[in-house]
Design a protein around this motif. Structure first.
Motif, PDB file in Angstrom:
ATOM      1  N   ALA B  36      13.108  -0.881  32.008  1.00 40.98           N
ATOM      2  CA  ALA B  36      12.598   0.179  32.984  1.00 40.98           C
ATOM      3  C   ALA B  36      13.741   0.270  34.000  1.00 40.98           C
ATOM      4  CB  ALA B  36      11.528  -0.780  33.696  1.00 40.98           C
ATOM      5  N   ASP B  37      14.581  -0.702  34.080  1.00 44.22           N
ATOM      6  CA  ASP B  37      15.937  -0.467  35.143  1.00 44.22           C
ATOM      7  C   ASP B  37      16.685   0.765  34.666  1.00 44.22           C
ATOM      8  OD1 ASP B  37      14.963  -2.455  36.601  1.00 44.22           O
ATOM      9  OD2 ASP B  37      16.348  -3.869  36.120  1.00 44.22           O
ATOM     10  N   ASP B  38      16.956   0.824  33.184  1.00 40.84           N
ATOM     11  CA  ASP B  38      17.806   1.826  32.610  1.00 40.84           C
ATOM     12  C   ASP B  38      17.246   3.192  33.152  1.00 40.84           C
ATOM     13  OD1 ASP B  38      19.427   0.095  31.316  1.00 40.84           O
ATOM     14  OD2 ASP B  38      17.889   0.213  29.729  1.00 40.84           O
ATOM     15  N   ILE B  39      15.913   3.200  33.368  1.00 36.78           N
ATOM     16  CA  ILE B  39      15.217   4.588  33.530  1.00 36.78           C
ATOM     17  C   ILE B  39      15.146   4.851  35.100  1.00 36.78           C
ATOM     18  CG2 ILE B  39      12.922   5.619  33.371  1.00 36.78           C
ATOM     19  CD1 ILE B  39      12.712   4.177  30.775  1.00 36.78           C
ATOM     20  N   GLN B  40      14.791   3.451  36.064  1.00 33.95           N
ATOM     21  CA  GLN B  40      14.521   3.703  37.236  1.00 33.95           C
ATOM     22  C   GLN B  40      15.817   3.988  38.018  1.00 33.95           C
ATOM     23  OE1 GLN B  40      11.410   2.709  38.218  1.00 33.95           O
ATOM     24  NE2 GLN B  40      12.331   3.833  39.995  1.00 33.95           N
ATOM     25  N   ALA B  41      16.917   3.696  37.499  1.00 29.57           N
ATOM     26  CA  ALA B  41      18.127   4.427  38.213  1.00 29.57           C
ATOM     27  C   ALA B  41      18.344   5.680  38.541  1.00 29.57           C
ATOM     28  CB  ALA B  41      19.611   3.696  37.220  1.00 29.57           C
ATOM     29  N   ASN B  58       8.017   9.482  51.196  1.00 23.56           N
ATOM     30  CA  ASN B  58       8.551   8.378  50.668  1.00 23.56           C
ATOM     31  C   ASN B  58       7.709   7.958  49.534  1.00 23.56           C
ATOM     32  OD1 ASN B  58       9.503   5.954  49.934  1.00 23.56           O
ATOM     33  ND2 ASN B  58      10.020   5.327  52.153  1.00 23.56           N
ATOM     34  N   GLU B  59       8.256   8.338  48.202  1.00 25.22           N
ATOM     35  CA  GLU B  59       7.522   8.169  46.888  1.00 25.22           C
ATOM     36  C   GLU B  59       8.271   7.046  46.368  1.00 25.22           C
ATOM     37  OE1 GLU B  59       6.883  11.891  44.813  1.00 25.22           O
ATOM     38  OE2 GLU B  59       7.682  12.819  46.420  1.00 25.22           O
ATOM     39  N   LYS B  60       7.555   5.846  46.023  1.00 27.54           N
ATOM     40  CA  LYS B  60       8.263   4.845  45.473  1.00 27.54           C
ATOM     41  C   LYS B  60       8.689   5.010  44.020  1.00 27.54           C
ATOM     42  CE  LYS B  60       5.967   1.246  48.256  1.00 27.54           C
ATOM     43  NZ  LYS B  60       4.442   1.483  47.726  1.00 27.54           N
ATOM     44  N   ASP B  61       7.756   5.585  43.347  1.00 29.09           N
ATOM     45  CA  ASP B  61       8.113   6.025  42.002  1.00 29.09           C
ATOM     46  C   ASP B  61       8.710   5.054  40.914  1.00 29.09           C
ATOM     47  OD1 ASP B  61       7.432   8.659  42.794  1.00 29.09           O
ATOM     48  OD2 ASP B  61       9.430   9.480  42.553  1.00 29.09           O
ATOM     49  N   ARG B  62       7.939   4.181  40.941  1.00 34.10           N
ATOM     50  CA  ARG B  62       8.379   2.881  39.869  1.00 34.10           C
ATOM     51  C   ARG B  62       7.779   3.224  38.670  1.00 34.10           C
ATOM     52  NH1 ARG B  62      12.404   0.326  41.423  1.00 34.10           N
ATOM     53  NH2 ARG B  62      11.824  -1.099  39.600  1.00 34.10           N
ATOM     54  N   VAL B  63       8.740   3.316  37.494  1.00 38.36           N
ATOM     55  CA  VAL B  63       8.294   3.636  36.268  1.00 38.36           C
ATOM     56  C   VAL B  63       7.802   2.408  35.397  1.00 38.36           C
ATOM     57  CG1 VAL B  63      10.336   2.839  35.271  1.00 38.36           C
ATOM     58  CG2 VAL B  63       9.070   4.559  33.932  1.00 38.36           C
ATOM     59  N   HIS B  64       6.832   2.651  34.842  1.00 42.15           N
ATOM     60  CA  HIS B  64       5.973   1.541  34.055  1.00 42.15           C
ATOM     61  C   HIS B  64       5.844   1.922  32.372  1.00 42.15           C
ATOM     62  CE1 HIS B  64       4.317  -0.296  37.709  1.00 42.15           C
ATOM     63  NE2 HIS B  64       4.040   0.904  38.205  1.00 42.15           N
ATOM     64  N   LEU B  65       6.575   1.204  31.729  1.00 41.37           N
ATOM     65  CA  LEU B  65       6.780   1.358  30.274  1.00 41.37           C
ATOM     66  C   LEU B  65       5.403   0.837  29.746  1.00 41.37           C
ATOM     67  CD1 LEU B  65      10.354   0.278  29.766  1.00 41.37           C
ATOM     68  CD2 LEU B  65       9.507   2.447  29.605  1.00 41.37           C
ATOM     69  N   GLN B  66       4.952   1.793  28.722  1.00 38.04           N
ATOM     70  CA  GLN B  66       3.622   1.501  28.118  1.00 38.04           C
ATOM     71  C   GLN B  66       3.720   1.204  26.783  1.00 38.04           C
ATOM     72  OE1 GLN B  66       0.471   1.532  29.981  1.00 38.04           O
ATOM     73  NE2 GLN B  66       2.236   1.818  31.713  1.00 38.04           N
ATOM     74  N   MET B  82       4.881   5.831  32.742  1.00 39.26           N
ATOM     75  CA  MET B  82       4.169   6.838  33.856  1.00 39.26           C
ATOM     76  C   MET B  82       4.630   6.181  35.020  1.00 39.26           C
ATOM     77  SD  MET B  82       0.536   4.673  33.181  1.00 39.26           S
ATOM     78  CE  MET B  82      -0.002   5.030  34.996  1.00 39.26           C
ATOM     79  N   VAL B  83       4.428   6.882  36.147  1.00 41.17           N
ATOM     80  CA  VAL B  83       4.703   6.600  37.570  1.00 41.17           C
ATOM     81  C   VAL B  83       3.369   7.018  38.238  1.00 41.17           C
ATOM     82  CG1 VAL B  83       6.223   7.489  39.275  1.00 41.17           C
ATOM     83  CG2 VAL B  83       7.359   7.282  37.218  1.00 41.17           C
ATOM     84  N   LYS B  84       2.776   6.243  39.026  1.00 45.90           N
ATOM     85  CA  LYS B  84       1.753   6.515  39.640  1.00 45.90           C
ATOM     86  C   LYS B  84       2.038   7.457  40.892  1.00 45.90           C
ATOM     87  CE  LYS B  84      -0.649   2.453  38.474  1.00 45.90           C
ATOM     88  NZ  LYS B  84      -0.772   1.042  38.786  1.00 45.90           N
ATOM     89  N   ASN B  85       0.985   8.315  40.868  1.00 41.75           N
ATOM     90  CA  ASN B  85       1.164   8.941  42.428  1.00 41.75           C
ATOM     91  C   ASN B  85       0.419   8.408  43.377  1.00 41.75           C
ATOM     92  OD1 ASN B  85       2.377  11.482  41.304  1.00 41.75           O
ATOM     93  ND2 ASN B  85       0.451  12.469  40.673  1.00 41.75           N
ATOM     94  N   GLU B  86       1.304   7.954  44.387  1.00 42.97           N
ATOM     95  CA  GLU B  86       0.793   6.924  45.411  1.00 42.97           C
ATOM     96  C   GLU B  86      -0.245   7.484  46.349  1.00 42.97           C
ATOM     97  OE1 GLU B  86       2.029   3.616  45.486  1.00 42.97           O
ATOM     98  OE2 GLU B  86       3.419   3.605  43.889  1.00 42.97           O
ATOM     99  N   ASP B  87       0.266   8.759  46.742  1.00 40.79           N
ATOM    100  CA  ASP B  87      -0.519   9.262  47.845  1.00 40.79           C
ATOM    101  C   ASP B  87      -1.546  10.306  47.421  1.00 40.79           C
ATOM    102  OD1 ASP B  87      -1.363   9.961  50.384  1.00 40.79           O
ATOM    103  OD2 ASP B  87       0.384  11.088  50.724  1.00 40.79           O
ATOM    104  N   GLN B  88      -2.683   9.726  46.920  1.00 43.02           N
ATOM    105  CA  GLN B  88      -3.596  10.616  46.129  1.00 43.02           C
ATOM    106  C   GLN B  88      -4.795  10.886  46.651  1.00 43.02           C
ATOM    107  OE1 GLN B  88      -4.384   8.979  42.309  1.00 43.02           O
ATOM    108  NE2 GLN B  88      -5.448  10.750  41.852  1.00 43.02           N
TER     109      GLN B  88
END
Lengths: 384, 384, 384, 384
Positions: B36-41, B58-66, B82-88
Motif C-alpha cells: 500500500a505504501d507504494d501507492i500511498q506515496a 483535509n482528505e486522508k485518502d488511505r488506500v486499502h488493497l482488497q 479503495m479509498v473511503k470518502n471520509e466526509d459523506q
C-alpha cells in the motif's frame, strides 16, 4: 491496432507498396442511402496532385465498394471498400535504402517488427489514410442525414502565418474552404501561405501548419466519463493522423492563461428554450460531455520529414553519411490533411452518438423517477 | 466508459458523494513486490490540503488493497483498491443547486444521464482521479523494476509564467519537482507562480497552467499503427484528465513553424552501438512508434471552473441570475495534477509495453528470415 | 460485431450477393513466410461442390492477398484478403420472397436491421465463413511453425451414426480425415454417413451432425480468468459458426454423470520431467487455463434449414401458405464445416497465445521472487 | 480478463484468501431504482450452507454498495460493490500443499502466472462468482422493469437423473424452482437427486449435473452477426462459469439427429399480429439473432474436483503419492449454480439489448427507405 471505434468500427489496411488500401466499416446504421460518389468526393480532396502545392504524383484513387449495400442502401452489415494502388512496381534498391529517413518511420518500424516494407515506413504511409477518409465520409453522410451535423475543417496556419479564425467557426462552409488550394478560407492569408509553401518547395524543404475543425449541431450528452471523454477520444483520433504533434480544444493552451472568471461560459436561455452558453471557451464540451454548442479544435502538423535536400545522418548500421530523399513529396501536408481531420472527427461523433443512443433509449424505457429532488432530474424532453 | 487499457486494464469507480472511490487493476504482471505504501506515496501527492496553494479540505485518502496480492507479491489476478470518502454527509440543498455551475459538468451530466448526483458533476469530480493515480503507481513500480523507466512530470507554466524547461528533461527528478509547493522545478519561476496563484485565490478567482512530463528509458518499438499510435494513446490518456484542454508531444505546436530541414532528427550511432537521434523534436516517437529517446509532452489545464466570486448566469430552467460557488476550491490545479499526469503516462507505457511484448515474443519464435534483402530485416538483437 | 480476437484480430465482410467476401487480419506476427497457397488449401476444403454430398454450386473461391506482405513474408501490418463472388446476378424476385424461410435468418435480419438483402439472411450466409477460414489458415501456419501446434477436426456423427473417436484424438491426421468425402476418419462409419446424407438429399430433406476437433501441442498457461477462460472463448468461437447449436469440451455432457473420484485427472510425471495427467477428461483445460494436454471438443450442427420440399409456414405478413426453397443446397453441412471449426480453433489459440506471451514476458523481466513459500512459486523454466 | 460486456460492462475482483470480492458494473442505465436488497436476494441463493446438499461453510456474504447511486436511484456512473471475506485467516501450510489437486486449477494457475495463491486456484474459486451474481441481479432488475424479461434457471439433471423439462419452459417460476433444495422444479426427480447427492457426500465423492435456463420476453433483433451471435455470447458466458463443460441451445446435440423437415420452426401469425413460430427447436435464436420466442439453453457442470477421499496422484515435483482434500466441499454444485447461470444470462441479454438499442435508434432517425422492393424492408413498427 488498425481498428477505431466501438459501435461504429473502422478497420483499415494497406500501405503504399501493396495491391490495394481500404477499410471495413462495421456498424453503419441500416437504411442509409449511399453511393461510391459520396465517398469519392472526400477521397478526391485527400488525393495528391490537386494543385502545385501538393505532390505531383497522380493517383486516381477510385473507391470500389465490396459489401454491405444493395441497390444503394446500407444493410447494417460490414461495408468493405478498396482503392487500388495503381503504380505498384517492385521497389528498385538504391543507396538511400541503407539510411533510415530522419524523423520518418523507417527506423521505428524496423525496431517494432524486425522487418519492414522495402518502401519504408509501412503503415505510416499517407496512403493508409484513404481508408479513414472513406469511412469518415460514410459517417458524415449519416450524421448529416439524421442530425444535420456539419463537420468543417480548414487550414488555420502555415508556418506562423495565421489569422483569428474563431469568428468563422459558426458559418464557414466546405465550399469556402475549397475556394483556395491551401484550404485556408481567409484569402489574403491563403495567398501568403501559398508563397511560404512554394518557398519551401523551391528550397527542397518542407513546412508545417495547423488545421482547425468545427463540428456543428452535435446533440448534448455525447462522451463517456471518465476515460472516453469526448475530447479524449477526439485527441486520440487526431494524434493518430500521420505527422500530427499537437491538439487543443476550445481555448486550448491559450486558455490556461485566462482566469476562471473570464474563461467560464455563463449559461443563457436559448431561443428554443434550452440552455446555451454565452461564450464557448469550452469548445462545446464540459466534463467530457458535449453541451450542444459548436465543438472546435485545432491540430498541429509538423513539417514533412521527407525532403530532397541532403541531410547529415547515419545509416542503419551507424555509419555517418548524407541522405537526399528521392521522389516528389508534399512540401506541406495541411491542405490535404483537411479531409482527414474531418473524417476522424466524423468517426468520433458517430461512435459516441451510437453509444449515447444506447444509453438514452435504455433510460427512456424506465418509469419516471419520482423519488429524487427536482434539481437531480432532467425534465422530460429529448436531446438525442 | 470507465476502463482504460487493453492488457493492463484499469477500471475506476466513485465520485465525491458516495461511500468510496477506487479501481480494479487487471493484468498486472505476477511476481511484483507491492505494498500500500507504494501507492500511498503518489496519492499523497495528489491529495488536497498539501499547501496553501491547494484546497484546504483535509482528505486522508488511505488506500486499502482488497485483492490480487498475497504476502506482498502480486498474483497476476485483479488488484482491487479503495479509498473511503471520509466526509459523506447528505447533501444539504441550497439555492445554488438550481444553477448549473458555468463550465462545470453539472449541466452536461444531467443532459447525458437525465439524472445527476446532488453534489453536481458526478464522475467529473477530482476524486475520480484517485483510482487512476493508484493504478498508475502500480504500473510505474513495474516499469521501474523491469525496465528502469522513469516518469517525471512537473508544472511548466501557470498563467503565462514559464521557462524553457527542455534542458531539464533528461535530468529532472521527482525530488526536485517536490522541492517547491508549485511542483515547478525552476525555483525563481516557482516563486512567481506562487504569487500568481495566491493572487487568484485572494480574488476568489482561478488560473490555469501546463504540466510537462518526460518518460525516460522506454524501449523502442512501442505504439500500435495506425489508430493506436503511441502519441494518440497518450493524448487520449491526458485529455481524459479533468480540466485538460490541450496536448502536445515533442516540438508540438511550435514545431509546425520549423522547416523540415531543421525539424528532422538526424540519426547518430550511440555509445551502445544502437541508433539514436542528435536532436529530439519528435519527442521520442516517430510514425507512432517509440524510438528509444526521451518521450516528452505538455498538457494544458484550464483555470478551475468553480470560483467563489459571483457570476452572471442562468438557472436550469433558463431564469437569469447570479451564482457564487460555496466551499473551498483549488485556485489552480496544476500542482496536484502532476501525479495524475504521471499516472496516466505510466498506464499508457505499461499497456503498450505488454502489447509489444506479445508481438515481439511471437516473432522471436519464428525461424530467421532469409529471403528478404538485408535492408528490410533487423539484425538479431533485442530491444524490449 | 464482425471482429474476433484481441491481439490477433480478424474482421470479416461480405455476404452472398455482393462483390466479394474477405477479411482483414490484424496482429499477425511479422516474419512469417506466407503465400496465397497456404490459405487456398483450407478454402478448397470449405468450398461447395467437392463431392456429391455437398451442393453442386461451383464457386472457384480464389483468394487474393491485398496487403501486409512483401516478397512472401508478413510485415506485422494488417493482411487484407478477398475472394470474389463470381456469380453476382441481380436477384430475380419470385413468390418465395414473400416467405421468410423457416429456421433461417430471413426474418431475424429484417427484425434486427429493418432492411435485408434480397437474397435473404445476409451475413448468416455460408459465404461469410470464407474470411474466417482464410484467417484461420494464417493463424494455423504460425502456430505450426512456432510451436508445432496441430489443429485437426473431423466429422464425428451424422444423424445418430457415430463411433467412439476418443482413441483417435492423439494420432488423427488431416490426410486421414480427407480420405473420405464425409471427413469421418472411421471408414465404415463414413460409408453409413454417406448413405444417410444421400437419403436426405433424395428426400429433399437435410440432416445434422457433429464435428470433433483436437488441438495438440498447445503450451500450458493459455486462457484468461475469469471471463475469457480458454473454453469460454472456444465456445464463443464455435457457436459463432452458422448452424451450430451445441458445444462440449473434454467429457462434456457425459462427464456430468461421472463421479469426481473417476472424473478427476490424476497427475503423473511425464518423460520430459513436467507434470501431465493420466487421463484427460478435462479436455486439456483446468480452471479455464490449458494444462499442456490435448484439447478436444465437439460441436453440434443442426440440419440445414433450407430444404426443397414444401413446408407449411407463413408469409412476412402472416398469411399462411406453403414454401419450397429453390436452388441446390447442402443436405448436411458437417463435411464442409471441418475447416471452419479448425479455423476458429486456430484463431482462439493464436489470440490467447499472444496474450499469454505478453504476460509471461513481462513477468520474466522481474527479479526472482524470494519472499514466498516454495509451493506458491513455479521453479524457473519456460513453457511458452 | 476479468471484464465482460461492451456497453453493460462488469469487472470482477477477488478470490478466497483476500480482503473482499466484488465488482464494478459500468454502463447501468441511469434512473433505475436499486437497493442492496435487490442484489442480496440472488447472493443468498448462491451462498453455501443453504441446505445439507451444499457445503456447511457459513458465509454471510452481505453486499456493500460503494458508488453509482444516490437516494436509491442509479446515476449511470459505475456501481462498485463488495462482499467481505469474513474468514480470512492466514493459510496454514500442510502436506497437501505439495500436491496440485487433480482437475483443479492449482497446477494451471502456477503454470500461467509462475506464482499462485496459497489457497490454490485463485480466481477459479467459487467466491469469484459473487461479483457476477451481484452484477447479474442489477441487469435482471433493469430487464424486468423495462421489458418484462424473465430469466429462470433450474436444475435439470444430477448424474443421469432427469426429466423432460421442455414443457415447463413457458411457465416455470423462481418460486417453483426454490421449493426444493435441489432447485429442480419436478419434485419426484428432485427427491431422487437429493438421494444421489447425499450418496456422493457420504462416499466422500462428488457428482455433476445440468442447469437449464429460459429467458422469456426478449425482443427480437438481439445478437450481433457474425462473431457475436446471441448464442455465441451466451455460450461464452456460460463456459466462463467454473466447472462447466458443455452448452447447448434449443434442440442442441439432440437436434443434430432430426431432419430439417421436422426441425424447422414454421412461422405462424401470433395474436398480436406479429410472426411467431409453431415449434421452437431454434431456442429463440435464428441466424444468431433473437426472434422473440423463448430462449432456452442447457449447461453441463462436471462433478466437483475437490473430494475428501484419497486419490493417487503426483506432487508438483512429480513425486507420486496420495492426496485427500481437507475441508468441506459441495458434493454437487448445480443447486448453487442456478443463480450464477441466471446472472450470466442477464448480463448477455443486457449488453446485447443496449447494442441493439444503439443501432435501432440510429436507423429510426433516417428518412424511410423508398427505393427498395417491399420484401427487403420491414413495415414501420417497433420491437425494441
Amino acid at each position: 491496432m488498425s481498428t477505431f471505434g466501438h459501435l461504429f468500427r473502422v478497420t483499415t489496411f494497406g500501405e503504399s507498396h501493396c495491391a490495394s488500401v481500404g477499410a471495413i466499416i462495421d456498424g453503419c446504421p441500416p437504411g442509409l442511402t449511399l453511393s461510391a460518389d459520396d465517398i469519392q468526393a472526400q477521397l478526391d480532396r485527400r488525393r495528391p496532385g490537386q494543385s502545385n502545392l501538393t505532390t505531383p504524383r497522380n493517383e486516381k484513387d477510385r473507391v470500389h465498394l465490396q459489401s454491405g449495400l444493395e441497390l444503394g442502401v446500407t444493410l447494417g452489415t460490414p461495408i468493405a471498400l478498396m482503392v487500388k494502388n495503381e503504380d505498384q512496381r517492385p521497389h528498385d534498391y538504391s543507396e538511400t535504402d541503407s539510411y533510415p529517413r530522419p524523423s520518418h518511420a523507417d527506423y521505428t518500424y524496423l525496431e517494432k517488427y524486425g522487418v519492414k516494407a522495402s518502401s519504408g515506413g509501412g503503415r505510416s504511409s499517407a496512403r493508409e489514410t484513404i481508408g479513414r477518409v472513406a469511412a469518415g465520409a460514410i459517417a458524415e453522410k449519416y450524421l448529416k442525414a439524421a442530425y444535420g451535423i456539419e463537420v468543417i475543417a480548414f487550414v488555420s496556419s502555415v508556418d506562423a502565418l495565421s489569422e483569428d479564425f474563431r469568428k468563422l467557426l459558426s458559418t464557414v462552409t466546405r465550399e469556402q474552404v475549397d475556394q483556395h488550394a491551401t484550404r485556408c478560407p481567409h484569402l489574403d492569408t491563403a495567398e501568403l501561405m501559398t508563397k511560404r509553401i512554394i518557398r519551401a518547395k523551391e528550397a527542397s524543404d518542407s513546412i508545417g501548419g495547423t488545421v482547425t475543425c468545427v463540428i456543428r449541431n452535435v446533440p448534448s450528452g455525447l462522451g463517456e466519463p471518465c476515460f472516453d471523454k469526448f475530447e479524449a477520444t477526439l485527441a486520440h483520433a487526431m494524434l493518430s493522423i500521420p505527422a500530427t504533434k499537437a491538439f487543443e480544444i476550445g481555448s486550448g493552451f491559450r486558455g490556461t492563461e485566462v482566469p476562471g472568471s473570464k474563461h467560464n461560459d455563463a449559461f443563457v436561455r436559448r431561443e428554443d428554450g434550452r440552455l446555451g452558453t454565452k461564450t464557448n471557451w469550452s469548445g462545446g464540451v464540459q466534463g467530457g460531455i458535449t453541451n450542444g454548442e459548436d465543438i472546435y479544435f485545432r491540430v498541429g502538423f509538423k513539417s514533412p520529414a521527407t525532403i530532397s535536400q541532403a541531410q547529415s545522418t547515419a545509416q542503419y548500421d551507424g555509419t555517418p553519411g548524407s541522405l537526399a530523399a528521392r521522389g516528389r513529396h508534399d512540401p506541406c501536408v495541411v491542405p490535404r490533411a483537411v479531409p482527414i481531420v474531418e473524417a476522424m472527427a466524423s468517426l468520433v461523433v458517430m461512435d459516441q452518438l451510437l453509444i449515447q443512443n444506447a444509453r438514452k433509449t435504455a433510460a427512456s424505457l424506465l418509469p419516471p423517477i419520482t423519488t429524487l429532488p427536482p434539481t437531480m432530474v432532467m425534465p422530460a424532453k429529448s436531446s438525442v
